[in-house]
Design an enzyme around this catalytic site. Structure first.
Site, PDB file in Angstrom:
ATOM      1  N   CYS A   1       0.724  -9.966 -26.397  1.00 48.26           N
ATOM      2  CA  CYS A   1       0.899 -11.396 -26.688  1.00 48.26           C
ATOM      3  C   CYS A   1      -0.088 -11.893 -27.740  1.00 48.26           C
ATOM      4  CB  CYS A   1       0.767 -12.209 -25.413  1.00 48.26           C
ATOM      5  SG  CYS A   1      -0.769 -11.885 -24.544  1.00 48.26           S
TER       6      CYS A   1
ATOM      7  N   GLU B   1       1.153 -19.160 -19.457  1.00 44.24           N
ATOM      8  CA  GLU B   1       0.553 -18.254 -20.456  1.00 44.24           C
ATOM      9  C   GLU B   1       1.707 -17.742 -21.310  1.00 44.24           C
ATOM     10  OE1 GLU B   1      -2.703 -17.377 -20.838  1.00 44.24           O
ATOM     11  OE2 GLU B   1      -3.474 -18.545 -19.157  1.00 44.24           O
TER      12      GLU B   1
HETATM   13  P1  NAD Z   1      10.067 -13.432 -20.183  1.00 43.71           P
HETATM   14  O1  NAD Z   1       9.791 -14.874 -20.362  1.00 43.71           O
HETATM   15  O2  NAD Z   1      11.391 -12.907 -20.565  1.00 43.71           O
HETATM   16  O3  NAD Z   1       9.858 -13.002 -18.643  1.00 43.71           O
HETATM   17  C1  NAD Z   1       8.709 -13.346 -17.905  1.00 43.71           C
HETATM   18  C2  NAD Z   1       9.075 -13.491 -16.439  1.00 43.71           C
HETATM   19  O4  NAD Z   1      10.054 -14.514 -16.280  1.00 43.71           O
HETATM   20  C3  NAD Z   1       9.664 -12.231 -15.805  1.00 43.71           C
HETATM   21  O5  NAD Z   1       9.047 -12.032 -14.552  1.00 43.71           O
HETATM   22  C4  NAD Z   1      11.133 -12.538 -15.647  1.00 43.71           C
HETATM   23  O6  NAD Z   1      11.714 -11.962 -14.507  1.00 43.71           O
HETATM   24  C5  NAD Z   1      11.180 -14.048 -15.537  1.00 43.71           C
HETATM   25  N1  NAD Z   1      12.383 -14.631 -16.130  1.00 43.71           N
HETATM   26  C6  NAD Z   1      13.031 -14.207 -17.244  1.00 43.71           C
HETATM   27  N2  NAD Z   1      14.080 -15.011 -17.520  1.00 43.71           N
HETATM   28  C7  NAD Z   1      14.096 -15.970 -16.559  1.00 43.71           C
HETATM   29  C8  NAD Z   1      14.918 -17.094 -16.286  1.00 43.71           C
HETATM   30  N3  NAD Z   1      15.968 -17.390 -17.051  1.00 43.71           N
HETATM   31  N4  NAD Z   1      14.636 -17.855 -15.209  1.00 43.71           N
HETATM   32  C9  NAD Z   1      13.574 -17.576 -14.418  1.00 43.71           C
HETATM   33  N5  NAD Z   1      12.765 -16.515 -14.628  1.00 43.71           N
HETATM   34  C10 NAD Z   1      13.014 -15.723 -15.675  1.00 43.71           C
HETATM   35  O7  NAD Z   1       8.870 -12.690 -20.970  1.00 43.71           O
HETATM   36  P2  NAD Z   1       8.614 -11.139 -21.179  1.00 43.71           P
HETATM   37  O8  NAD Z   1       9.677 -10.561 -22.023  1.00 43.71           O
HETATM   38  O9  NAD Z   1       8.324 -10.487 -19.878  1.00 43.71           O
HETATM   39  O10 NAD Z   1       7.242 -11.181 -22.005  1.00 43.71           O
HETATM   40  C11 NAD Z   1       7.202 -11.391 -23.374  1.00 43.71           C
HETATM   41  C12 NAD Z   1       6.709 -12.776 -23.714  1.00 43.71           C
HETATM   42  O11 NAD Z   1       5.592 -13.119 -22.929  1.00 43.71           O
HETATM   43  C13 NAD Z   1       6.226 -12.889 -25.143  1.00 43.71           C
HETATM   44  O12 NAD Z   1       6.621 -14.136 -25.661  1.00 43.71           O
HETATM   45  C14 NAD Z   1       4.729 -12.828 -25.033  1.00 43.71           C
HETATM   46  O13 NAD Z   1       4.014 -13.401 -26.080  1.00 43.71           O
HETATM   47  C15 NAD Z   1       4.508 -13.544 -23.753  1.00 43.71           C
HETATM   48  N6  NAD Z   1       3.259 -13.115 -23.149  1.00 43.71           N
HETATM   49  C16 NAD Z   1       2.250 -14.010 -23.043  1.00 43.71           C
HETATM   50  C17 NAD Z   1       1.044 -13.590 -22.502  1.00 43.71           C
HETATM   51  C18 NAD Z   1      -0.128 -14.521 -22.353  1.00 43.71           C
HETATM   52  O14 NAD Z   1      -1.069 -14.153 -21.667  1.00 43.71           O
HETATM   53  N7  NAD Z   1      -0.122 -15.693 -22.952  1.00 43.71           N
HETATM   54  C19 NAD Z   1       0.898 -12.280 -22.057  1.00 43.71           C
HETATM   55  C20 NAD Z   1       1.974 -11.420 -22.192  1.00 43.71           C
HETATM   56  C21 NAD Z   1       3.155 -11.835 -22.713  1.00 43.71           C
END
Ligand code: NAD
Length: 453
Positions: A243, A209
């Site tokens: 998002c 997602e």
């Molecule tokens: P992110 O990708 O930075 O983090 C998401 C998760 O991944 C966290 O639990 C984090 O600990 C983990 N993570 C981060 N970097 C990592 C790495 N290098 N290796 C492994 N795991 C890692 O995203 P965010 O800042 O939490 O959320 C924002 C993004 O999420 C935006 O792009 C937004 O559009 C998207 N989003 C999508 C939805 C959806 O339902 N489609 C919902 C909310 C947010």
């Protein structure tokens, strides 16, 4: 590694078949529901500490979703998990065919911080309903909500069934080396790729997602008052950290001035002030700095103020934006609304087609041809005509992205299917066995087979 031990215990527990009983699933869904209700205040406090989200917004955009999901699955568990009888083709007569919704096993859910409860617990609830064991890794960026979920779940559920693993990148990286039966990830497209690669090592299926730049289009045929009100709400809810928020606006040139005036009016009416306890703050300094850098002072139509200490950014409209501007190169994920005008509706749709497929798209119009072109021409995860964001509150609709905004979907029956394997079973009678498929073959047998197939 402690977490590896927990995963192994979940594997063993899954093999006991206990999670497959509907009574078991229902009992734990009821338990989660009562824990959420009895810890409501603690949940409000934690999220408020993380990024100043109000009680009202937390209930309407987080807890109500989770409670609704639990109620939905409790109510529909029996029909969702009932084997579905399908038709049996001629060559398999006499027999009957069924599709079983089979739980996948051990699930890893990785959550994002922006709707920390909804995005972590909704997938868990669907996974529990489908009869799986689950490890949840919430986002460490919303630290207080992560701890709140860990305390609710780890103190009340057996870890061999459900467990919250607290941690950041390092912990997630080690989790991703383990073999799960499904990984459900919510977050950025960049990290989505890391998850997908790690999952491929074990051939683990994923639901991703992700995000993207979701457009909102307003044509001269729209009810402009309604459009302005619904866009302002959808964009500045959670201070734009949604998002599916409209990322940018495409407005027909002839109504641009009038429409921007209406947007400004609603921003004022909704009182997103610096001291407001109802307007959410930016999650951290890093995102605050990133957003402030995207404000081109020359292009501010309204807003533009910010306060670093309070992590406050005023709802800001940026006008006369060009597709090449910095703000159009990445997902904004904050309270900045760039506006691009268009003269030709179909050319505006073509411009969207040039970009990556968005998670959401919104059209405001009362013209049926414009509506038809929007739904037929554009590819996007989901969206609305004459509203923003609300499509994801209808659990009869699947929620998920397409292309770089995601893989797979959930909500309602789609969530149940996401965490189930569609197991196909053909049962045959044991009498009346025609010899036609067995060797030795003959031309006569072949001609019969051709007729039958
Ligand atoms: P992110 O990708 O930075 O983090 C998401 C998760 O991944 C966290 O639990 C984090 O600990 C983990 N993570 C981060 N970097 C990592 C790495 N290098 N290796 C492994 N795991 C890692 O995203 P965010 O800042 O939490 O959320 C924002 C993004 O999420 C935006 O792009 C937004 O559009 C998207 N989003 C999508 C939805 C959806 O339902 N489609 C919902 C909310 C947010």
């Amino acid at each position: 590694m402690e977490i590896e031990r927990i995963l192994l215990s979940q594997r063993d527990f899954f093999k006991t078949q206990q999670t497959k009983s509907l009574a078991f699933r229902k009992m734990y869904l009821e338990k989660l529901k009562s824990l959420i209700i009895s810890n409501e205040n603690m949940l409000y406090e934690a999220i408020n500490k993380d990024f100043g989200k109000s009680k009202f917004d937390t209930f309407t955009t987080e807890l109500s979703f989770i409670l609704n999901d639990i109620n939905y699955y409790i109510k529909n568990l029996k029909s969702l998990s009932k084997p579905k009888k399908v038709r049996t083709n001629l060559v398999n007569q006499l027999g009957n065919s069924k599709v079983y919704a089979d739980p996948l096993g051990c699930i890893l859910v990785i959550g994002a911080w922006n709707y920390p409860y909804q995005l972590s617990l909704s997938p868990i609830i669907a996974a529990m309903a489908a009869g799986n064991c689950c490890i949840l890794k919430p986002s460490e960026i919303a630290e207080h909500t992560m701890k709140a979920m860990a305390s609710i779940i780890n103190e009340n559920f057996p870890p061999e069934y459900l467990y919250v693993y607290e941690g950041g990148i390092e912990e997630t990286t080690s989790l991703l080396q383990l073999k799960f039966d499904k990984i459900f990830f919510t977050g950025s497209t960049k990290v989505g790729k890391i998850v997908y690669k790690a999952a491929a090592e074990h051939l683990t299926p994923v639901t991703l997602e992700l995000g993207g730049k979701s457009p909102a289009i307003v044509t001269k045929n729209a009810n402009l008052e309604i459009a302005a009100k619904r866009i302002v709400w959808g964009k500045f809810l959670n201070a734009g950290q949604t998002c599916v928020a409209p990322d940018y606006l495409l407005v027909e040139e002839t109504i641009q001035e009038q429409f921007l005036e209406m947007l400004r009016k609603y921003i004022k009416e909704f009182k997103y002030d610096q001291d407001s306890e109802q307007y959410t703050r930016i999650i951290n300094q890093k995102n605050f700095q990133r957003l402030v850098r995207l404000i081109d002072k020359e292009k501010i139509y309204s807003g533009g103020n910010f306060d670093e200490e309070k992590l406050y950014i005023e709802p800001t409209i940026l006008n006369h934006i060009d597709w090449n501007d910095d703000i159009m190169q990445e997902e904004i994920f904050g309270p900045l609304l760039p506006v691009i005008s268009f003269q030709n509706y179909n050319a505006a749709l073509n411009s969207i087609l040039e970009l990556e497929k968005p998670l959401a798209a919104y059209l405001f119009t009362n013209d049926s041809e414009e509506k038809e072109n929007f739904t037929r021409k554009l590819s996007f995860g989901g969206g609305c005509i004459n509203d923003t964001v609300m499509h994801l509150s209808n659990d009869h609709l699947p929620f998920g992205g397409v292309g770089s905004s995601g893989i797979g979907n959930y909500h309602g029956k789609y969530g149940f299917e996401t965490f189930s394997h569609q197991k196909a079973v053909l049962e045959k009678v044991t009498w009346g066995e025609p010899n036609i498929k067995y060797p030795p073959y003959s031309e006569k047998k072949l001609s019969w087979i051709k007729k039958l197939m």
